[in-house]
Scaffold this motif. Sequence first.
Motif, PDB file in Angstrom:
ATOM      1  N   ASN A  25       9.434  -5.336  -0.393  1.00  0.00           N
ATOM      2  CA  ASN A  25       7.915  -5.421  -0.908  1.00  0.00           C
ATOM      3  C   ASN A  25       7.613  -6.570  -2.206  1.00  0.00           C
ATOM      4  O   ASN A  25       7.236  -7.316  -1.740  1.00  0.00           O
ATOM      5  N   SER A  26       9.440  -6.756  -2.556  1.00  0.00           N
ATOM      6  CA  SER A  26       9.140  -7.862  -3.448  1.00  0.00           C
ATOM      7  C   SER A  26       9.773  -9.603  -2.605  1.00  0.00           C
ATOM      8  O   SER A  26       9.271 -10.834  -3.084  1.00  0.00           O
ATOM      9  N   ASP A  44      11.370   0.643  -0.137  1.00  0.00           N
ATOM     10  CA  ASP A  44      10.297  -0.467   0.358  1.00  0.00           C
ATOM     11  C   ASP A  44      10.105  -1.205  -1.351  1.00  0.00           C
ATOM     12  O   ASP A  44       9.233  -2.190  -0.780  1.00  0.00           O
ATOM     13  N   GLN A  53       5.172  -9.959  -1.462  1.00  0.00           N
ATOM     14  CA  GLN A  53       4.191 -10.612  -2.060  1.00  0.00           C
ATOM     15  C   GLN A  53       3.936 -12.073  -2.473  1.00  0.00           C
ATOM     16  O   GLN A  53       5.066 -12.599  -2.496  1.00  0.00           O
TER      17      GLN A  53
END
Length: 174
Positions: free
Chosen positions: A170-171, A166, A174
Motif C-alpha cells: 500500500n505504501s 499489505d 498511495q
Amino acid sequence: MQAVIEKARKIKLLVLDVDGVLTDGRLLFDFFGNEYKFFHARDGHGIKLLKRTGVDIAIISGRKSKSVALRMKMLGIQYVYQGHENKRHAFEELLGKTGHTPEQTAYVGDDLLDLPLMVRAGLAVAVNDAHPDVKTRAHWSTTLPGGRGAVREVCDLIMQAQGNYDAILNSYLQ
C-alpha cells in the motif's frame, strides 16, 4: 503450506548463502583475475523491504569476494561472513551477536555446504534449482532459481506470514 507460514511468522533473522542463492552460481573471471557476480535487483529490493519490517539479514558464504562485500554494503547488510566453508561456526557466532534462536532464523541455500545450517534453522528454504538433496531437506522451495528472484520470494513469504506485506504494498499504491 500452513506449516511453512507458521515457521515464517517466527522469523527474526534471514540468513542467505551467496553463490547459487543471491547469484545464479556462475563465476566470471576476466584475464586479470577479477571476479564478477550478477545480483538480481528484485532480490536486493526484497531484502531492503524485509529489513524495514525489523527482520535482520545476514549472509554466510563459503567463498570470499570483493563484489559480495560491495553488494552487501550497498544493501546495508551488517552481518557478512565470507570464506566460511564450515558455516556452523559463523552461524553460531551470528546467533550470539543477534540474540536470535535457531527457531527464529530462516536459512536459504542451494548446495550441500548449506545443509548443516538448514537442519538447524527454524525455516529451511531451498532455491528452485538447488541440489536435489538440499531440496528434499528444505521446509519450502522457491519457484524461481537462485540469483533470479528467489530471495525476493522468501522475503515476500516472511512479510506476508508476519502481516507486513499489505502495508508495504500500500505504501507504493498511495
